[in-house]
Design an enzyme around this catalytic site. Structure first.
Site, PDB file in Angstrom:
ATOM      1  N   GLY A 150       0.816  -1.201   0.000  1.00  0.00           N
ATOM      2  CA  GLY A 150       0.000   0.000   0.000  1.00  0.00           C
ATOM      3  C   GLY A 150       0.854   1.258   0.000  1.00  0.00           C
ATOM      4  N   LEU A 151       0.197   2.382   0.351  1.00  0.00           N
ATOM      5  CA  LEU A 151       0.932   3.662   0.328  1.00  0.00           C
ATOM      6  C   LEU A 151       1.725   3.858   1.627  1.00  0.00           C
ATOM      7  CD1 LEU A 151      -1.558   6.108  -1.409  1.00  0.00           C
ATOM      8  CD2 LEU A 151       0.615   5.270  -2.287  1.00  0.00           C
ATOM      9  N   HIS A 152       2.726   3.023   1.811  1.00  0.00           N
ATOM     10  CA  HIS A 152       3.617   3.171   2.958  1.00  0.00           C
ATOM     11  C   HIS A 152       4.694   4.186   2.578  1.00  0.00           C
ATOM     12  CE1 HIS A 152       6.778   0.678   1.067  1.00  0.00           C
ATOM     13  NE2 HIS A 152       5.730   0.373   0.346  1.00  0.00           N
ATOM     14  N   ALA A 153       5.713   4.313   3.398  1.00  0.00           N
ATOM     15  CA  ALA A 153       6.663   5.413   3.197  1.00  0.00           C
ATOM     16  C   ALA A 153       7.301   5.445   1.804  1.00  0.00           C
ATOM     17  CB  ALA A 153       7.750   5.358   4.262  1.00  0.00           C
ATOM     18  N   SER A 210       4.743   6.185  -0.971  1.00  0.00           N
ATOM     19  CA  SER A 210       4.277   7.567  -0.815  1.00  0.00           C
ATOM     20  C   SER A 210       5.328   8.542  -1.328  1.00  0.00           C
ATOM     21  CB  SER A 210       3.985   7.868   0.654  1.00  0.00           C
ATOM     22  OG  SER A 210       2.972   7.031   1.140  1.00  0.00           O
TER      23      SER A 210
END
Lengths: 572, 89
Positions: free
Chosen positions: B13-16, B19
């Site tokens: 997913g949109l982890h660090a 992102s």
């Protein structure tokens, strides 16, 4: 109104002064507003700070290479993006322009706004990203104050806060802080150990300190009993003066032991080695009659600097230590970065998932052989100026010992070929601070010349209990039967092989443990020279033969309570 | 202004890291990029905003691009999501 707050005394001392309250996870800021004509200058200050931090990060990024560049680089990228974050930047400008906040206060407001959102998230990963934001904000805050860096007004004050990092303790002492009171922390944390060696009175675990103490309150800190008295009355002040006098008398009496030997009542000499890392430590150790330096830490050369120190810089430091001890042995421990000792050179991986079990000590050195070689060269060169020993941290196996010994041989040979003077024999020792090393000791004890037991880590790893985790409280204790048994086995193995073993770590410097260690057959203790006189006093009160006799039961003790009972009967 | 729903298909997913990639990508465009998911509306040029979306795998993100290079920008965003942010899966 008078309030008394109880905590745990972690570094002895007494103090009277005004409270300087630092709220947790928030920036320490003046809640002042500025005049309209100052607004643009304040906005500019923020932008200057951002530019400064950006350059600082860029510089750090440039110095990284190899696997480190990849690992740390990702976090630096994340931090750099935070610095560029339009929400953060414009938010600051707006707060300063519309509300007339100072740059510091605007920064804190922004941090709190963001923190609120992150901390309310269910996902622990996202919640912990607040750490990244705090690191960036922290850097910005430091950059805002890089001209007036010395925390205004701390000198002569008593710091009241949630927690203090080990590196900060020394800084606080240098800035003239009288005492420190924290709501968290344990007696055996690095911070506590450091405070004791710096003689900075420290009370930890004073859970109510932040709710009951206000900035500017007058405090009496009694770090003998662990008591903080806020807004003291006349009776308290009188009692405080008496305590100060008693503390001074205690010091004076100890001072009479400066020139006395460290010898038990029945004439057994105990070697007191010094843990040292500065010229002052060396001078103090020398003056107090240290047998030598039992643990010369080399991390300081790597901390607080952005550059990895070269051979020359290291050599100079080691040579000065050797010269400072005028013929007494200096035991130089090779680089032991990692866990709670992260550096600024980017060498130690700050973001390892489990730093205490990570790439630290000898492991880090082995992974960066060139660096290790440079350090060994510098140490070998210093050996031409006086007796030197090399101590390897975080040893787990025979292979590591053999690797280091081979590398050291190679280094010495190549120095000899270059015509550089090196001592004929430089003893090599292993730190026993991991249970595996203690258990495997018989497999490599013949390959080393001496042993040093790092009890802080050994207890932590043996009991799987982080000594900085106050939630574990009592779990971390050297009084666990498993630890006593392990220590007793180490001493027996070492003695059979004819190798000396010293204890370095918190318990070596704590007179409460002196009978325990001597009872187990330890005859060498290494500690900060600041604790010498206290330990000398304890040793001189011991009847060694009787102690060894009664300590047989100790190694067979079934529980902590019986060990404590034994110890209490010795110290009473 | 163009608007599109894009699903997060990469495992993490949109982890660090993802992102950061997204923010770096959209910051290269002049258009304004907003993203909405789970009742939150954020500026996609803000790393803190994107992290706050907390968009895990399977989340559908409403992307709004508005500006002179909006078409190219939207395509690039869609491409990044569909490439699993170059994380393989």
């Amino acid at each position: 109104m008078r309030r008394a707050i109880q905590g745990i005394p972690a570094a002895r001392g007494v103090a009277l002064g005004r409270a300087r309250v630092r709220m947790p996870l928030m920036l320490e800021v003046e809640r002042e507003t500025i005049q309209p004509d100052e607004v643009e200058a304040e906005v500019e200050r923020v932008h200057d700070a951002i530019e400064f931090v950006r350059a600082e990060m860029h510089e750090l990024r440039q110095r990284l290479h190899g696997a480190l560049a990849h690992e740390i680089g990702e976090f630096l990228d994340l931090h750099a993006l935070m610095l560029d974050d339009p929400e953060l930047l414009q938010g600051l400008d707006t707060l300063i322009r519309t509300k007339g906040y100072t740059a510091d206060y605007a920064l804190r407001k922004q941090r709190d706004r963001v923190a609120h959102v992150f901390l309310s998230m269910d996902d622990p990963y996202l919640r912990s990203r607040i750490d990244d934001i705090d690191q960036v904000i922290g850097r910005l805050h430091a950059a805002l104050h890089r001209r007036d860096a010395d925390l205004q007004g701390v000198a002569g004050d008593i710091l009241v806060t949630d927690a203090v990092a080990p590196a900060e303790i020394a800084q606080l002492q240098a800035q003239g802080v009288l005492a420190v009171v924290t709501t968290t922390g344990s007696l055996l944390s690095h911070t506590a150990i450091l405070a004791r060696s710096l003689h900075l009175p420290l009370i930890v675990g004073a859970t109510q300190a932040l709710t009951k103490i206000n900035d500017g309150d007058v405090l009496i800190v009694d770090a003998l009993e662990g008591l903080v008295i806020c807004e003291p009355d006349q009776t308290d002040l009188t009692a405080h003066r008496k305590r100060v006098d008693a503390f001074k008398r205690e010091r004076k009496q100890l001072n009479r032991l400066r020139r006395e030997p460290t010898r038990t009542r029945d004439g057994v000499d105990i070697k007191l080695w010094a843990n040292a890392e500065s010229r002052e430590d060396i001078a103090e150790a020398h003056g107090l009659g240290a047998a030598g330096v039992g643990l010369y830490r080399t991390e300081f050369l790597f901390l607080g600097t952005h550059e990895i120190p070269d051979e020359e810089k290291q050599f100079n430091a080691y040579r000065d230590a050797v010269l400072g001890m005028t013929g007494r042995t200096v035991t130089i421990r090779t680089l032991d970065l990692g866990a709670d000792k992260s550096d600024d050179t980017g060498l130690a991986l700050r973001d390892e998932p489990n730093p205490a079990l990570g790439l630290r000590g000898i492991r880090l050195s082995m992974s960066r052989e060139k660096l290790f070689e440079i350090q060994l060269r510098a140490i070998a060169r210093a050996s031409a100026y006086g007796p030197v020993r090399v101590l390897l941290p975080m040893i787990t196996s025979r292979e590591e010992v053999l690797y280091a010994a081979r590398l050291f041989d190679r280094v010495r040979k190549s120095l000899a070929e270059e015509g550089v003077a090196v001592a004929e024999h430089i003893p090599l020792g292993a730190m026993i601070e991991i249970p595996a090393a203690a258990i495997a000791l018989p497999t490599f004890v013949s390959k080393i010349d001496f042993l040093s037991v790092g009890t802080n880590d050994l207890v932590q790893y043996l009991l799987a209990a982080d000594r900085n985790n106050e939630a574990l409280g009592d779990l971390y204790t050297p009084l666990h039967p498993a630890f006593i048994r392990m220590l007793s086995d180490i001493v027996r193995t070492a003695r059979k092989a004819g190798k000396p073993v010293a204890i370095c770590g918190e318990i070596a410097a704590d007179e409460a443990f002196t009978p325990l260690l001597l009872g187990l057959g330890i005859e060498e203790l290494s500690m900060h020279p600041g604790s010498f006189l206290q330990i000398r006093k304890a040793v001189r009160e011991i009847d060694h033969a009787q102690l060894v006799q009664s300590s047989r039961a100790l190694a067979r003790a079934k529980d902590r309570a019986s060990i404590m009972r034994w110890l209490e009967s010795r110290t009473a | 202004m163009i608007e599109k729903d894009i699903q997060v298909i990469n495992q993490l997913g949109l982890h660090a890291r993802a992102s950061a990639k997204l923010v770096q990508l959209v910051s290269g465009y002049r258009s304004e990029v907003m993203m909405a998911a789970k009742g939150r509306d954020i500026n996609a040029k803000s790393i803190m905003g994107v992290l706050m979306l907390a968009a895990g795998v399977g989340t559908v993100v409403r992307v709004r691009v508005d500006g002179p290079d909006e078409v190219a920008c939207m395509n690039a965003i869609e491409d990044l999501f569909n490439r699993y942010f170059d994380e393989g899966s």
